[in-house]
Scaffold this active site. Structure first.
Site, PDB file in Angstrom:
ATOM      1  N   ALA A  65       0.861  -1.184   0.000  1.00 32.72           N
ATOM      2  CA  ALA A  65       0.000   0.000   0.000  1.00 32.72           C
ATOM      3  C   ALA A  65       0.896   1.232   0.000  1.00 32.72           C
ATOM      4  O   ALA A  65       2.038   1.193   0.475  1.00 32.72           O
ATOM      5  CB  ALA A  65      -0.892  -0.017   1.234  1.00 32.72           C
ATOM      6  N   GLY A 109       0.816  -5.077   0.993  1.00 32.56           N
ATOM      7  CA  GLY A 109      -0.387  -5.211   0.182  1.00 32.56           C
ATOM      8  C   GLY A 109      -0.120  -5.873  -1.163  1.00 32.56           C
ATOM      9  O   GLY A 109      -1.020  -6.471  -1.753  1.00 32.56           O
ATOM     10  N   GLU A 112      -0.280  -9.473  -0.419  1.00 30.06           N
ATOM     11  CA  GLU A 112      -1.687  -9.791  -0.125  1.00 30.06           C
ATOM     12  C   GLU A 112      -2.518  -9.849  -1.414  1.00 30.06           C
ATOM     13  O   GLU A 112      -3.379 -10.716  -1.576  1.00 30.06           O
ATOM     14  CB  GLU A 112      -2.253  -8.747   0.847  1.00 30.06           C
ATOM     15  CG  GLU A 112      -1.601  -8.862   2.222  1.00 30.06           C
ATOM     16  CD  GLU A 112      -1.937  -7.689   3.133  1.00 30.06           C
ATOM     17  OE1 GLU A 112      -1.656  -6.533   2.746  1.00 30.06           O
ATOM     18  OE2 GLU A 112      -2.493  -7.915   4.211  1.00 30.06           O
ATOM     19  N   GLU A 132       4.868  -4.849   7.153  1.00 29.34           N
ATOM     20  CA  GLU A 132       4.100  -3.769   7.791  1.00 29.34           C
ATOM     21  C   GLU A 132       4.555  -3.486   9.214  1.00 29.34           C
ATOM     22  O   GLU A 132       4.512  -2.354   9.689  1.00 29.34           O
ATOM     23  CB  GLU A 132       2.602  -4.110   7.798  1.00 29.34           C
ATOM     24  CG  GLU A 132       1.928  -4.084   6.429  1.00 29.34           C
ATOM     25  CD  GLU A 132       1.976  -5.411   5.681  1.00 29.34           C
ATOM     26  OE1 GLU A 132       2.801  -6.283   6.038  1.00 29.34           O
ATOM     27  OE2 GLU A 132       1.189  -5.562   4.732  1.00 29.34           O
TER      28      GLU A 132
HETATM   29  N1  CAA Z   1       4.575   3.209  -0.734  1.00 27.82           N
HETATM   30  C1  CAA Z   1       4.943   4.367  -1.310  1.00 27.82           C
HETATM   31  N2  CAA Z   1       6.077   4.493  -2.024  1.00 27.82           N
HETATM   32  C2  CAA Z   1       6.858   3.406  -2.146  1.00 27.82           C
HETATM   33  C3  CAA Z   1       6.537   2.175  -1.578  1.00 27.82           C
HETATM   34  C4  CAA Z   1       5.314   2.086  -0.846  1.00 27.82           C
HETATM   35  N3  CAA Z   1       4.886   0.959  -0.296  1.00 27.82           N
HETATM   36  N4  CAA Z   1       7.522   1.290  -1.860  1.00 27.82           N
HETATM   37  C5  CAA Z   1       8.422   1.946  -2.602  1.00 27.82           C
HETATM   38  N5  CAA Z   1       8.040   3.238  -2.782  1.00 27.82           N
HETATM   39  C6  CAA Z   1       8.737   4.299  -3.518  1.00 27.82           C
HETATM   40  C7  CAA Z   1       9.923   4.823  -2.730  1.00 27.82           C
HETATM   41  O1  CAA Z   1       9.503   5.775  -1.788  1.00 27.82           O
HETATM   42  C8  CAA Z   1      10.764   5.407  -3.821  1.00 27.82           C
HETATM   43  O2  CAA Z   1      10.234   6.650  -4.199  1.00 27.82           O
HETATM   44  P1  CAA Z   1      11.236   7.906  -4.515  1.00 27.82           P
HETATM   45  O3  CAA Z   1      12.035   7.451  -5.709  1.00 27.82           O
HETATM   46  O4  CAA Z   1      10.301   9.020  -4.814  1.00 27.82           O
HETATM   47  O5  CAA Z   1      12.084   8.090  -3.302  1.00 27.82           O
HETATM   48  C9  CAA Z   1      10.523   4.455  -5.000  1.00 27.82           C
HETATM   49  O6  CAA Z   1       9.299   3.779  -4.700  1.00 27.82           O
HETATM   50  C10 CAA Z   1      11.606   3.406  -5.155  1.00 27.82           C
HETATM   51  O7  CAA Z   1      11.774   2.767  -3.908  1.00 27.82           O
HETATM   52  P2  CAA Z   1      13.188   2.632  -3.144  1.00 27.82           P
HETATM   53  O8  CAA Z   1      14.076   3.783  -3.483  1.00 27.82           O
HETATM   54  O9  CAA Z   1      12.892   2.396  -1.702  1.00 27.82           O
HETATM   55  O10 CAA Z   1      13.762   1.303  -3.846  1.00 27.82           O
HETATM   56  P3  CAA Z   1      14.780   0.252  -3.227  1.00 27.82           P
HETATM   57  O11 CAA Z   1      15.148  -0.647  -4.345  1.00 27.82           O
HETATM   58  O12 CAA Z   1      15.875   0.934  -2.477  1.00 27.82           O
HETATM   59  O13 CAA Z   1      13.920  -0.572  -2.136  1.00 27.82           O
HETATM   60  C11 CAA Z   1      11.982  -1.772  -1.319  1.00 27.82           C
HETATM   61  C12 CAA Z   1      12.850  -1.375  -2.545  1.00 27.82           C
HETATM   62  C13 CAA Z   1      12.772  -2.707  -0.411  1.00 27.82           C
HETATM   63  C14 CAA Z   1      10.771  -2.503  -1.883  1.00 27.82           C
HETATM   64  C15 CAA Z   1      11.561  -0.509  -0.546  1.00 27.82           C
HETATM   65  O14 CAA Z   1      11.017   0.426  -1.463  1.00 27.82           O
HETATM   66  C16 CAA Z   1      10.536  -0.756   0.517  1.00 27.82           C
HETATM   67  O15 CAA Z   1      10.869  -1.258   1.581  1.00 27.82           O
HETATM   68  N6  CAA Z   1       9.262  -0.365   0.261  1.00 27.82           N
HETATM   69  C17 CAA Z   1       8.184  -0.418   1.248  1.00 27.82           C
HETATM   70  C18 CAA Z   1       7.713  -1.835   1.490  1.00 27.82           C
HETATM   71  C19 CAA Z   1       6.631  -1.847   2.559  1.00 27.82           C
HETATM   72  O16 CAA Z   1       6.835  -1.495   3.687  1.00 27.82           O
HETATM   73  N7  CAA Z   1       5.418  -2.311   2.154  1.00 27.82           N
HETATM   74  C20 CAA Z   1       4.282  -2.414   3.052  1.00 27.82           C
HETATM   75  C21 CAA Z   1       3.413  -1.188   2.951  1.00 27.82           C
HETATM   76  S1  CAA Z   1       2.113  -1.184   4.169  1.00 27.82           S
HETATM   77  C22 CAA Z   1       0.876  -2.152   3.497  1.00 27.82           C
HETATM   78  O17 CAA Z   1       1.006  -2.701   2.420  1.00 27.82           O
HETATM   79  C23 CAA Z   1      -0.391  -2.254   4.315  1.00 27.82           C
HETATM   80  C24 CAA Z   1      -1.309  -3.323   3.905  1.00 27.82           C
HETATM   81  O18 CAA Z   1      -1.225  -4.456   4.343  1.00 27.82           O
HETATM   82  C25 CAA Z   1      -2.421  -3.065   2.990  1.00 27.82           C
END
Ligand code: CAA
Length: 258
Positions: A65, A109, A112, A132
């Site tokens: 998400a 998400g 999921e 999460e």
């Molecule tokens: N939401 C919003 N933006 C996201 C995102 C997310 N879940 N995941 C990645 N992005 C964005 C980053 O902010 C970044 O944007 P900018 O270039 O503007 O800075 C871009 O995508 C590229 O990401 P990274 O620079 O972080 O890429 P990376 O290769 O260094 O890392 C990653 C990749 C490990 C997937 C890392 O992006 C990450 O940890 N993302 C978040 C994962 C996460 O926590 N997901 C769970 C979300 S909560 C949820 O999903 C609730 C639910 O159950 C419904």
């Protein structure tokens, strides 16, 4: 002009939906989930489609998400708007099979959403996780419920509590994914599988999906009873007559999906 958030195309009787926010690793925001729901329902209605593929980009199926959209949300916001409940589960209304073709990250998400599909074909670079917990929440789109059913309680608890990722090999060993394919073959392999399914009689495909899903929702006795009723009902279809006749005549069946 704004890019479409979900790209939609057809290959024969297969509908292909591609999540399209690659710069954000397909982070799932409200607009994208609305678009995905609408695209799925359009394919469900389309008689020329027998199976659907849901895929992402080479780097990410979906990284979860959208955290930037969620960060300011309050309890009142998420409750009033029925966050997640409002538009994430449209996919569960689709009776045609939906295959998740996952390359790169399927996190939060994203994992999921892949689990809401009927099965997952993973590229060898796929990574799955429910991270999460690292941002002060828990999975909110079924992760705590579908992951233990897919991979056992112990591994699901490990994933949900530590937030660590599983690679494709671990996910296959654990039963989360049905098969692993080389990343550069993902699209073709998913299309081949979907084409096989779309070539079957649609009434039997829908009945098969419904019966397997029933295994998650009921007792063994009730589930087998449900299966038996659907099995019997298929003898009312033209395709049952044609399928068996074609077998006996040693030719390919000409299914009319009726
Ligand atoms: N939401 C919003 N933006 C996201 C995102 C997310 N879940 N995941 C990645 N992005 C964005 C980053 O902010 C970044 O944007 P900018 O270039 O503007 O800075 C871009 O995508 C590229 O990401 P990274 O620079 O972080 O890429 P990376 O290769 O260094 O890392 C990653 C990749 C490990 C997937 C890392 O992006 C990450 O940890 N993302 C978040 C994962 C996460 O926590 N997901 C769970 C979300 S909560 C949820 O999903 C609730 C639910 O159950 C419904």
């Amino acid at each position: 002009m704004q890019e479409e958030l979900v790209l939609s195309r057809k290959e024969g009787r297969v509908g292909i939906l591609q999540l399209n926010r690659p710069a954000q690793l397909n982070a799932l925001n409200d607009a994208l989930m609305d678009a995905l729901g609408a695209a799925l329902l359009a394919m469900e209605k389309d008689d020329a489609i027998g199976c659907i593929i849901l895929t992402g980009s080479a780097k990410a199926f979906a990284a979860g998400a959208d955290i930037s959209a969620m960060q300011p949300m309050t309890l009142s916001d998420v409750t009033r708007n029925n966050f997640i409940g409002r538009n994430w589960e449209t996919i569960l209304q689709v009776r045609k099979p939906v295959i998740a073709a996952v390359a790169g990250y399927a996190l939060g998400g994203g994992c999921e959403l892949a689990m809401m599909c009927d099965f997952i074909i993973a590229a060898d670079n796929a990574k799955f996780g429910q991270p999460e917990i690292k941002i002060g929440i828990i999975p909110g789109a079924g992760g705590t419920q579908r992951l233990p059913r897919a991979v056992s309680k112990s591994k699901a608890m490990d994933m949900v509590l530590t937030g660590r990722m599983m690679d494709a090999q671990e996910a296959e060993r654990a039963g989360l994914v049905s098969r692993i394919v080389p990343a550069d073959k993902l699209e073709q392999e998913a299309l081949d599988a979907a084409t096989i399914i779309a070539g079957m009689s649609l009434p039997s495909v829908i009945a098969a999906k419904e019966a397997v899903n029933r295994a998650y929702e009921t007792t063994l006795t009730e589930g087998v009873r449900f299966e038996r009723r659907s099995f019997h009902a298929l003898f009312a279809t033209q395709d049952q007559k044609e399928g068996m006749k074609a077998f006996l005549e040693k030719r390919k069946p000409d299914f009319r999906h009726e």
